[in-house]
Design a protein around this motif. Structure first.
Motif, short mmCIF file in Angstrom:
data_model
loop_
_atom_site.label_atom_id
_atom_site.label_comp_id
_atom_site.label_asym_id
_atom_site.label_seq_id
_atom_site.Cartn_x
_atom_site.Cartn_y
_atom_site.Cartn_z
N THR A 1 -6.86 13.20 -5.61
CA THR A 1 -7.16 11.78 -5.90
C THR A 1 -8.41 11.74 -6.90
O THR A 1 -9.41 12.59 -6.76
CB THR A 1 -7.72 11.22 -4.60
OG1 THR A 1 -6.79 11.17 -3.56
CG2 THR A 1 -8.36 9.88 -4.86
N LYS B 1 0.83 -1.20 -0.02
CA LYS B 1 -0.29 -0.07 0.13
C LYS B 1 0.68 1.29 -0.01
O LYS B 1 0.26 2.37 0.08
CB LYS B 1 -1.05 0.02 1.27
CG LYS B 1 -1.74 -1.04 1.37
CD LYS B 1 -2.60 -1.05 2.51
CE LYS B 1 -3.29 -2.48 2.77
NZ LYS B 1 -4.25 -2.38 4.26
N ASP C 1 -7.65 -0.07 -4.77
CA ASP C 1 -8.68 0.76 -4.01
C ASP C 1 -9.21 1.52 -5.06
O ASP C 1 -10.25 2.30 -5.01
CB ASP C 1 -8.05 1.79 -2.92
CG ASP C 1 -7.03 2.93 -3.23
OD1 ASP C 1 -6.87 2.89 -4.80
OD2 ASP C 1 -6.47 3.23 -2.62
N GLU D 1 2.34 7.20 1.95
CA GLU D 1 1.21 6.40 2.18
C GLU D 1 -0.04 7.27 1.95
O GLU D 1 -0.11 8.30 2.41
CB GLU D 1 1.46 5.95 3.55
CG GLU D 1 2.71 5.20 3.89
CD GLU D 1 2.75 4.82 5.40
OE1 GLU D 1 3.01 3.45 5.63
OE2 GLU D 1 2.77 5.41 6.21
N HIS E 1 -2.94 5.13 -0.05
CA HIS E 1 -3.82 4.14 -0.71
C HIS E 1 -4.31 3.15 0.34
O HIS E 1 -3.42 2.60 1.16
CB HIS E 1 -3.05 3.36 -1.96
CG HIS E 1 -2.99 4.29 -2.88
ND1 HIS E 1 -4.08 4.37 -3.78
CD2 HIS E 1 -1.64 4.72 -3.74
CE1 HIS E 1 -3.57 5.18 -4.94
NE2 HIS E 1 -2.21 5.22 -4.75
N GLU E 2 -5.53 2.55 0.47
CA GLU E 2 -6.18 1.70 1.12
C GLU E 2 -5.86 0.24 0.83
O GLU E 2 -6.00 -0.73 1.66
CB GLU E 2 -7.48 1.94 1.31
CG GLU E 2 -7.91 3.21 1.78
CD GLU E 2 -9.57 3.31 1.88
OE1 GLU E 2 -10.14 2.79 1.34
OE2 GLU E 2 -9.92 4.61 2.20
N LYS E 3 -5.45 0.03 -0.52
CA LYS E 3 -4.93 -1.35 -0.82
C LYS E 3 -3.61 -1.37 -1.68
O LYS E 3 -3.08 0.00 -1.75
CB LYS E 3 -6.15 -1.87 -1.73
CG LYS E 3 -7.45 -2.14 -0.96
CD LYS E 3 -8.49 -2.90 -1.93
CE LYS E 3 -9.67 -3.12 -1.33
NZ LYS E 3 -10.65 -3.78 -1.92
#
Length: 986
Positions: free
Chosen positions: A224, A165, A208, A182, A184-186
């Motif tokens: 994003t 991630k 994600d 950092e 991203h959730e996946k």
């Protein structure tokens, strides 16, 4: 307004799942690595596969990259091996185990001999591909390392994306990361740096379904982007346009504006998941790898946003930055070479509120228009102040510097003058484009209409055409309508249109019929173009810089790469062009040449004569070719300085004197031969002979001498042919020259043709049969002694040669006439009848025979020279030594008059003395003695028989009684036969 995008699919191929793609920097190739273990190279211009490599069967090749400087490809696959191939020879250069798990990504350093590899073993390794040694191992990720990217602003720095991630930034000098991004959730699948402008950005795509833009200086997420419905597997920046591209497992590619982050377009080609994307810096090409194959897209146009005014100031855009350069320092320089890149300095002029897709000066150069993002802005050219702005999909200037028009939509066109709107109208069709110039052009998919700037009235409607561009001449008299396949040059009749408008007549749907007239069609695909006077200059799809005057197209230069015309500056006399990377070059264009050609096309020869002295010498040949194409060959001959071209013109004009002078200067055999042929056609025999001698055209000389009866020339030709080894020419000459039959025998013997020599002696010189037969037998012994013994000699076997004495008697009797050719004017009085020399000599009494021999002896003593003509027997086929046979011959000294066309042919050289076995030697001879005329041995003009009829000599005497005459008619000797029967056997 949305960004105006021009998207074209350059390649679409079907294959197994494509895990990575890479575009070659110089060749039109895309490299695709497949899940089935193969690697393909495709040509996206021809749609063909160039190479295929079976790298690791049953093991997916997840990454492959070009190393252009080595002509290699490097691959990484699930069997943990890195393999290197030469893509030209397909030879495997190197193969080694690089990681402990699947290899996910390989990237090649832009300058150093390094490659980076990442793997599911969570390590990144740096390799030197010159030595194939591991330089550094990078540790820090806690999951698979999926993607890597070099920082274009600092190539010692790179970023990595991992399924842990995170995005990490590293230096090649340290095994540990500088920092970690950092957010991203996946797991993160892809990472790429921003390549245009100065923004310190990089982008990432993750499972994600999000795309994130990061500022790596502040280490924060700037934006994003949401919109994908599945994992984002690939991201990249467009190398030229303000676009971010993201590919997803939802099967779509989304195009986002890099400044506004607005979604501009979504592409879906129905080829399954998107697994990889790659771009080529400095181009508009994007490569995409799908579940079902490979696609190459061209997004945007290659033509850069650049414009030049009449003073040499160049304004261009680098993304949103506007810069200005001045080439005035090169205008007076004589050292500038054609095609040489100009070294010019530029300075920052300002920024533009919109992304400039098109940038253009007005006619006087005071203002510059910028169009992009669905808007237009007009700036002052020097201070870059905003003068006007508005909505526009397209913007064009009029010929009048204060007028312009915009296309707001497909249904609304607006015309402005001095920054104020004067007209607004809705075309009768969907407006897909507009063109500036003397008239406002509006096109649909199949129609082109021209409108008046002042009244917005329709001037002319042209059906079934949708041009790519329209170029107007400076005076507005001509225009070029450029289509996909050809370009049409039209003439615009201003006065006709003006009179029609003033008459108040209504204008129909098709406009004014006589407004235009087609002048010429150029069957070529044209990119950029401009007019200089009445000369149309353009760059075609093959990167050739051409110009067209009237109907004549001339190539100025073959360009190394495709370029775009900017402007012609009269003060330097040069054309200026730019490539897509804004490198500017120039080419000399002589205005005097164009003016001269224009005057010739208009028929104004007086003006052309006044211009001609101003044309440089190095341009005279091009002018000569132009004059020739227009039918002025005499003038072309005067102007041309190229000897080859002048010779061709002189030949076409049948100017033998000039052609001969040029041939003498060039000493070209081809020219002399060509000139000789023309001289023969015209009838200049002396010049033809001279040229054929210079060209050493011996067959031509033989034809000439035998036709005009040049005896001395035939003798010279015989010697020359002997020296050149052309024995066939020498043989024919000696056959036609009086008293040269012995030379013919010589030629045959020297060439080993003893059998031919024996048969020739039987036919023409019976007295030499014994000698020739002996030589034949001697030669034949080396092949077959039995065959040699089968040959009979008339001396040893007289019973096998009945009538042989008569043939020798006939040879002596008629020998005196061999040197006595007749005049050509006597030819018409010579009877055409068959002859039998044996029969004739039988009818001559012994007394008369002795009298003729006595006369021959007197002639030989007083009027001729006795010479010894050796018969040479060569040692061909194993003969020990040459043998000389001295035969006493008589050669008459004659005065040859070439002006009377003397022949080289002796009248008796072609007579056949072959006897017949049916002759009756006991038959009493009852014939009056032949009376010799006093002028029998006088030299007269020769005779050449042009008749096509065959007059055969009867070789065998018949039993019929001979016809008696009161005196011997020697004129029959001039009836030379064309054919002789030489098939009798010994």
């Amino acid at each position: 307004m949305p960004l105006r995008l021009d998207i074209k699919k350059k390649l679409s191929t079907r294959s197994d799942r494509v895990k990575s793609v890479d575009i070659h920097p110089t060749e039109p190739w895309i490299l695709a690595s497949l899940y089935d273990g193969n690697v393909y190279i495709w040509n996206y211009e021809t749609q063909n596969m160039v190479k295929s490599f079976e790298v690791s069967p049953q093991n997916p090749v997840r990454t492959a990259k070009f190393i252009p400087k080595k002509q290699w490809i490097v691959t990484g696959s699930d069997d943990t091996y890195i393999r290197v191939y030469n893509y030209n020879t397909m030879e495997k250069i190197k193969s080694f185990e690089a990681h402990a798990d699947y290899i996910r990504c390989i990237i090649v350093h832009p300058t150093l001999p390094y490659i980076l590899s990442s793997s599911d073993d969570m390590f990144i390794k740096l390799w030197d591909y010159e030595k194939w040694t591991n330089i550094q191992v990078f540790e820090g990720h806690s999951h698979y390392v999926m993607s890597m990217a070099w920082n274009p602003k600092d190539t010692n720095v790179f970023a990595t994306a991992s399924l842990d991630k995170t995005v990490k930034v590293w230096s090649i000098n340290s095994p540990h990361p500088h920092f970690t991004l950092e957010g991203h959730e996946k797991g993160v699948n892809a990472v790429e740096y921003f390549s245009g402008g100065e923004k310190p950005y990089l982008i990432s795509g993750a499972d994600d379904k999000l795309v994130k833009i990061w500022d790596y200086q502040s280490k924060t997420c700037v934006q994003t982007l949401e919109g994908h419905s599945n994992n984002v597997s690939a991201v990249c920046y467009h190398p030229e346009l303000p676009l971010i591209l993201s590919g997803s497992e939802d099967g779509t590619i989304k195009l986002w504006h890099s400044s506004t982050y607005r979604l501009e377009r979504t592409l879906n080609y129905g080829m399954g998941f998107v697994w990889s994307m790659n771009f080529l810096r400095g181009s508009n090409f994007i490569g995409v790898g799908y579940d079902d194959g490979t696609v190459v897209l061209k997004i945007g146009k290659n033509k850069p946003p650049v414009s030049m005014d009449q003073g040499g100031k160049v304004i261009y855009a680098k993304h949103n930055e506007i810069r200005i350069a001045n080439i005035s320092n090169t205008l007076e320089s004589d050292t500038v070479q054609d095609g040489e890149k100009l070294l010019i300095s530029s300075k920052d002029l300002g920024n533009c509120e919109v992304f400039p897709q098109k940038l253009q000066h007005n006619s006087n150069g005071r203002f510059v228009s910028v169009c992009g993002d669905g808007e237009f802005i007009i700036y002052t050219a020097l201070a870059w102040r905003n003068k006007s702005f508005g909505n526009a999909l397209e913007f064009v200037w009029a010929e009048d510097s204060g007028q312009y028009a915009v296309r707001e939509s497909s249904s609304r066109i607006k015309i402005f003058k001095n920054f104020k709107e004067t007209h607004s109208f809705k075309p009768a069709f969907s407006a897909e484009g507009i063109f500036g110039g003397s008239l406002l052009g509006v096109k649909s998919n199949d129609t082109l209409c021209f409108y008046s700037w002042d009244s917005a009235d329709i001037i002319r409607r042209i059906e079934k055409t949708s041009p790519k561009n329209i170029f107007w001449s400076e005076n507005g008299d001509y225009l070029a309508i450029v289509t996909d396949k050809s370009t049409f040059i039209l003439r615009y009749f201003k006065d006709t249109v003006q009179k029609y408008m003033e008459s108040g007549q209504p204008i129909g749907e098709l406009g004014i019929e006589d407004a235009f007239d087609v002048v010429h069609e150029i069957e070529d695909t044209i990119g950029s173009a401009l007019w200089v006077g009445d000369c149309f200059i353009y760059v075609n799809k093959n990167s050739k810089l051409n110009y067209c005057v009237g109907t004549e197209v001339v190539t100025i230069s073959h360009l190394e790469k495709h370029m775009y015309l900017l402007k012609y500056l009269p003060q330097s006399g040069r054309l200026y062009l730019s490539d897509k990377n804004l490198n500017i070059v120039s080419y000399k264009l002589h205005l005097s040449v164009i003016s001269y050609q224009t005057s010739i096309l208009r028929g104004d020869l007086e003006s052309a004569e006044r211009i001609l002295p101003k044309i440089p010498q190095d341009q005279r040949n091009s002018i000569a070719h132009f004059l020739e194409s227009q039918g002025y060959k005499e003038k072309a001959l005067e102007v041309s300085t190229d000897l080859d071209h002048r010779f061709e013109l002189a030949i076409q004009l049948e100017n033998l004197q000039i052609a001969h002078e040029i041939a003498l200067k060039s000493e070209s055999e081809t020219k002399f031969k060509h000139l000789g042929d023309l001289a023969l056609q015209i009838g200049d025999i002396k010049l033809a002979e001279n040229c054929l001698k210079k060209a050493e055209d011996l067959p031509g000389l033989l034809l000439l001498y035998s036709s005009v009866g040049n005896l001395e020339g035939m003798k010279e030709l015989s010697i020359l042919a002997e020296e050149k080894g052309q024995t066939n020419i020498s043989f024919i000459c000696n056959l036609l020259i009086p008293n040269s039959l012995l030379n013919c025998l010589n030629t045959l013997c020297e060439g080993g043709g003893f059998s031919e020599a024996a048969f020739m002696a039987r036919t023409y010189l019976p007295s030499l049969i014994p000698e020739m037969v002996e030589k034949w037998k001697e030669n034949l012994k080396h092949t077959s002694s039995k065959a040699a013994e089968a040959l009979s000699n008339p001396i040893d076997y007289p019973n096998l040669f009945p009538g042989y004495d008569l043939s020798v008697r006939a040879e002596k009797y008629f020998e005196s006439l061999r040197s006595h050719p007749k005049s050509a004017k006597e030819y018409v009085n010579i009877p055409k009848k068959q002859r039998n020399l044996i029969e004739e000599v039988e009818n001559v009494s012994e007394q008369e025979y002795e009298k003729v021999l006595s006369s021959l002896q007197d002639f030989s003593l007083h009027g001729s020279k006795h010479t010894k003509s050796p018969i040479v027997t060569s040692n061909t086929n194993g003969l020990d030594s040459p043998s000389l046979v001295n035969i006493e011959t008589t050669t008459t000294a004659t005065n040859t008059n070439n002006n009377n066309n003397n022949t080289a042919a002796s009248l008796l050289d072609d007579l056949d003395f072959t006897t017949s076995t049916t002759s009756n030697n006991n038959t009493p001879v009852k014939s009056p003695s032949p009376q010799l005329n006093n002028n029998l041995f006088e030299t007269t003009s020769p005779l050449v028989d042009p008749s096509s009829e065959d007059h055969d000599i009867v070789l065998d005497p018949t039993p019929a009684n001979p016809t008696n005459t009161s005196s011997a008619d020697l004129s029959f000797l001039d009836n030379i036969p064309n054919d002789h029967d030489e098939e009798d056997e010994f």
